[in-house]
Design a protein around this motif. Structure first.
Motif, PDB file in Angstrom:
ATOM      1  N   ALA A  50      35.268  40.256  36.060  1.00  0.00           N
ATOM      2  CA  ALA A  50      35.695  38.867  36.238  1.00  0.00           C
ATOM      3  C   ALA A  50      37.147  38.797  36.702  1.00  0.00           C
ATOM      4  N   MET A  51      38.023  39.607  36.103  1.00  0.00           N
ATOM      5  CA  MET A  51      39.430  39.621  36.512  1.00  0.00           C
ATOM      6  C   MET A  51      39.589  40.202  37.917  1.00  0.00           C
ATOM      7  N   LEU A  52      38.829  41.227  38.224  1.00  0.00           N
ATOM      8  CA  LEU A  52      38.878  41.824  39.558  1.00  0.00           C
ATOM      9  C   LEU A  52      38.509  40.782  40.611  1.00  0.00           C
ATOM     10  N   GLU A  53      37.482  40.007  40.328  1.00  0.00           N
ATOM     11  CA  GLU A  53      37.071  38.950  41.240  1.00  0.00           C
ATOM     12  C   GLU A  53      38.209  37.939  41.454  1.00  0.00           C
ATOM     13  N   GLU A  54      38.881  37.548  40.382  1.00  0.00           N
ATOM     14  CA  GLU A  54      40.006  36.605  40.491  1.00  0.00           C
ATOM     15  C   GLU A  54      41.153  37.189  41.319  1.00  0.00           C
ATOM     16  N   ILE A  55      41.469  38.455  41.073  1.00  0.00           N
ATOM     17  CA  ILE A  55      42.558  39.118  41.814  1.00  0.00           C
ATOM     18  C   ILE A  55      42.232  39.144  43.307  1.00  0.00           C
ATOM     19  N   ILE A  56      41.019  39.546  43.627  1.00  0.00           N
ATOM     20  CA  ILE A  56      40.621  39.657  45.036  1.00  0.00           C
ATOM     21  C   ILE A  56      40.533  38.280  45.690  1.00  0.00           C
ATOM     22  N   ASP A  57      40.040  37.296  44.958  1.00  0.00           N
ATOM     23  CA  ASP A  57      39.939  35.941  45.515  1.00  0.00           C
ATOM     24  C   ASP A  57      41.303  35.322  45.803  1.00  0.00           C
ATOM     25  N   SER A  58      42.349  35.828  45.154  1.00  0.00           N
ATOM     26  CA  SER A  58      43.690  35.287  45.405  1.00  0.00           C
ATOM     27  C   SER A  58      44.346  35.924  46.642  1.00  0.00           C
ATOM     28  N   GLY A  59      43.662  36.835  47.288  1.00  0.00           N
ATOM     29  CA  GLY A  59      44.171  37.511  48.492  1.00  0.00           C
ATOM     30  C   GLY A  59      43.672  38.932  48.491  1.00  0.00           C
ATOM     31  N   VAL A  60      42.801  39.290  49.422  1.00  0.00           N
ATOM     32  CA  VAL A  60      42.138  40.597  49.397  1.00  0.00           C
ATOM     33  C   VAL A  60      43.148  41.728  49.508  1.00  0.00           C
ATOM     34  N   PRO A  61      43.248  42.537  48.459  1.00  0.00           N
ATOM     35  CA  PRO A  61      44.135  43.702  48.499  1.00  0.00           C
ATOM     36  C   PRO A  61      43.563  44.772  49.433  1.00  0.00           C
ATOM     37  N   HIS A  62      44.425  45.640  49.890  1.00  0.00           N
ATOM     38  CA  HIS A  62      43.999  46.698  50.806  1.00  0.00           C
ATOM     39  C   HIS A  62      43.532  47.950  50.094  1.00  0.00           C
ATOM     40  N   SER A  63      44.049  48.200  48.869  1.00  0.00           N
ATOM     41  CA  SER A  63      43.742  49.472  48.215  1.00  0.00           C
ATOM     42  C   SER A  63      43.540  49.293  46.716  1.00  0.00           C
ATOM     43  N   MET A  64      42.794  50.247  46.154  1.00  0.00           N
ATOM     44  CA  MET A  64      42.515  50.203  44.719  1.00  0.00           C
ATOM     45  C   MET A  64      42.319  51.619  44.201  1.00  0.00           C
ATOM     46  N   LEU A  65      42.737  51.826  42.949  1.00  0.00           N
ATOM     47  CA  LEU A  65      42.451  53.048  42.208  1.00  0.00           C
ATOM     48  C   LEU A  65      41.602  52.647  41.021  1.00  0.00           C
ATOM     49  N   ASP A  66      40.469  53.298  40.852  1.00  0.00           N
ATOM     50  CA  ASP A  66      39.568  53.059  39.725  1.00  0.00           C
ATOM     51  C   ASP A  66      39.593  54.310  38.857  1.00  0.00           C
ATOM     52  N   ALA A  67      40.383  54.262  37.796  1.00  0.00           N
ATOM     53  CA  ALA A  67      40.545  55.406  36.896  1.00  0.00           C
ATOM     54  C   ALA A  67      39.480  55.320  35.801  1.00  0.00           C
ATOM     55  N   ALA A 180      54.723  42.931  33.879  1.00  0.00           N
ATOM     56  CA  ALA A 180      54.629  41.634  33.204  1.00  0.00           C
ATOM     57  C   ALA A 180      53.162  41.254  33.073  1.00  0.00           C
ATOM     58  N   GLU A 181      52.798  40.792  31.904  1.00  0.00           N
ATOM     59  CA  GLU A 181      51.422  40.383  31.657  1.00  0.00           C
ATOM     60  C   GLU A 181      51.137  39.056  32.347  1.00  0.00           C
ATOM     61  N   ARG A 182      50.026  39.013  33.097  1.00  0.00           N
ATOM     62  CA  ARG A 182      49.617  37.775  33.776  1.00  0.00           C
ATOM     63  C   ARG A 182      48.584  37.013  32.971  1.00  0.00           C
ATOM     64  N   THR A 183      47.607  37.738  32.459  1.00  0.00           N
ATOM     65  CA  THR A 183      46.533  37.096  31.707  1.00  0.00           C
ATOM     66  C   THR A 183      45.874  38.103  30.790  1.00  0.00           C
ATOM     67  N   VAL A 184      45.242  37.575  29.741  1.00  0.00           N
ATOM     68  CA  VAL A 184      44.506  38.409  28.803  1.00  0.00           C
ATOM     69  C   VAL A 184      43.138  37.771  28.591  1.00  0.00           C
ATOM     70  N   ALA A 185      42.120  38.590  28.615  1.00  0.00           N
ATOM     71  CA  ALA A 185      40.761  38.131  28.285  1.00  0.00           C
ATOM     72  C   ALA A 185      40.375  38.757  26.967  1.00  0.00           C
ATOM     73  N   ALA A 186      39.879  37.951  26.058  1.00  0.00           N
ATOM     74  CA  ALA A 186      39.393  38.435  24.770  1.00  0.00           C
ATOM     75  C   ALA A 186      37.894  38.170  24.711  1.00  0.00           C
ATOM     76  N   VAL A 187      37.120  39.226  24.614  1.00  0.00           N
ATOM     77  CA  VAL A 187      35.676  39.120  24.485  1.00  0.00           C
ATOM     78  C   VAL A 187      35.292  39.917  23.247  1.00  0.00           C
ATOM     79  N   ALA A 188      34.789  39.209  22.241  1.00  0.00           N
ATOM     80  CA  ALA A 188      34.497  39.825  20.945  1.00  0.00           C
ATOM     81  C   ALA A 188      35.760  40.506  20.440  1.00  0.00           C
ATOM     82  N   GLU A 189      35.680  41.774  20.053  1.00  0.00           N
ATOM     83  CA  GLU A 189      36.874  42.464  19.542  1.00  0.00           C
ATOM     84  C   GLU A 189      37.677  43.150  20.627  1.00  0.00           C
ATOM     85  N   TRP A 190      37.292  43.008  21.897  1.00  0.00           N
ATOM     86  CA  TRP A 190      37.906  43.730  23.000  1.00  0.00           C
ATOM     87  C   TRP A 190      38.915  42.878  23.763  1.00  0.00           C
ATOM     88  N   ARG A 191      39.941  43.537  24.306  1.00  0.00           N
ATOM     89  CA  ARG A 191      40.948  42.864  25.128  1.00  0.00           C
ATOM     90  C   ARG A 191      41.022  43.542  26.489  1.00  0.00           C
TER      91      ARG A 191
END
Length: 192
Positions: A50-67, A180-191
């Motif tokens: 969900a956050m990835l979708e928001e980031i990309i919708d705000s302007g498509v980035p050129h590169s990503m690292l998925d660790a 700097a923190e932009r947003t936090v999602a809390a789902v059940a006990e996870w952040r």
């Protein structure tokens, strides 16, 4: 236990063995998770998507690292939404093979370079517009400086796999590195 599910506004995850009639605007990810983590059902993966979708919708980035790519779901989602250059790794050889297969199924294999690596030993060779790291708190904190340095100016670091009681420590490790923190999602006990 894995069925078609909508995550975020546009993302839909479809197991390879189920049919789904896409709606206008849907970005459908077909997955066969095999033994790898990342079907989109876990709270951390759902929040990352969900956050990835928001980031990309705000302007498509050129590169990503998925660790810690697991099934490759985050990388595949990013590629399907227009990110052109993605590096993705996992410590597990089987996960890397599964992620490659899933990228082929989704016709985005050309946009993603999958490889086996351990985050502790990995040395980023470049800066990324987005870095996604969905893993345990101790691994995130131990590698906070490395991950922070690899985020391109104006980029986003998406971290998850953090239990609520671990959140303050993890957040402090990254803010100490100038992020700097932009947003936090809390789902059940996870952040995320």
């Amino acid at each position: 236990f894995f069925h078609v599910q909508r995550v975020g506004k546009r993302l839909v995850i479809r197991p390879s063995w189920e049919e789904y009639a896409a709606q206008p605007g849907d970005v459908v990810i077909t997955l066969d998770p095999g033994m790898a983590f990342g079907t989109g059902q876990h709270a951390t993966t759902r929040a990352c998507l969900a956050m990835l979708e928001e980031i990309i919708d705000s302007g498509v980035p050129h590169s990503m690292l998925d660790a810690g790519t697991g099934s490759g779901v985050l990388s595949i989602a990013a590629a399907l939404m227009g990110v052109g250059k993605i590096d993705a790794f996992d410590i597990e050889k089987e996960a890397v093979m599964t992620a490659r297969d899933n990228a082929k199924i989704n016709r985005v294999a050309g946009a993603i370079t999958f490889f086996q690596a351990d985050l502790d030993a990995f040395v980023p060779g470049r800066a990324y517009d987005i870095i996604a790291a969905n893993m345990i708190d101790t691994l995130l904190m131990r590698n906070a400086a490395k991950l922070a340095r690899a985020v391109a100016p104006g980029g986003s670091l998406l971290i998850s796999g953090i239990l609520g009681h671990e959140y303050e420590s993890v957040a402090a490790a990254f803010s100490a590195r100038g992020l700097a923190e932009r947003t936090v999602a809390a789902v059940a006990e996870w952040r995320t």
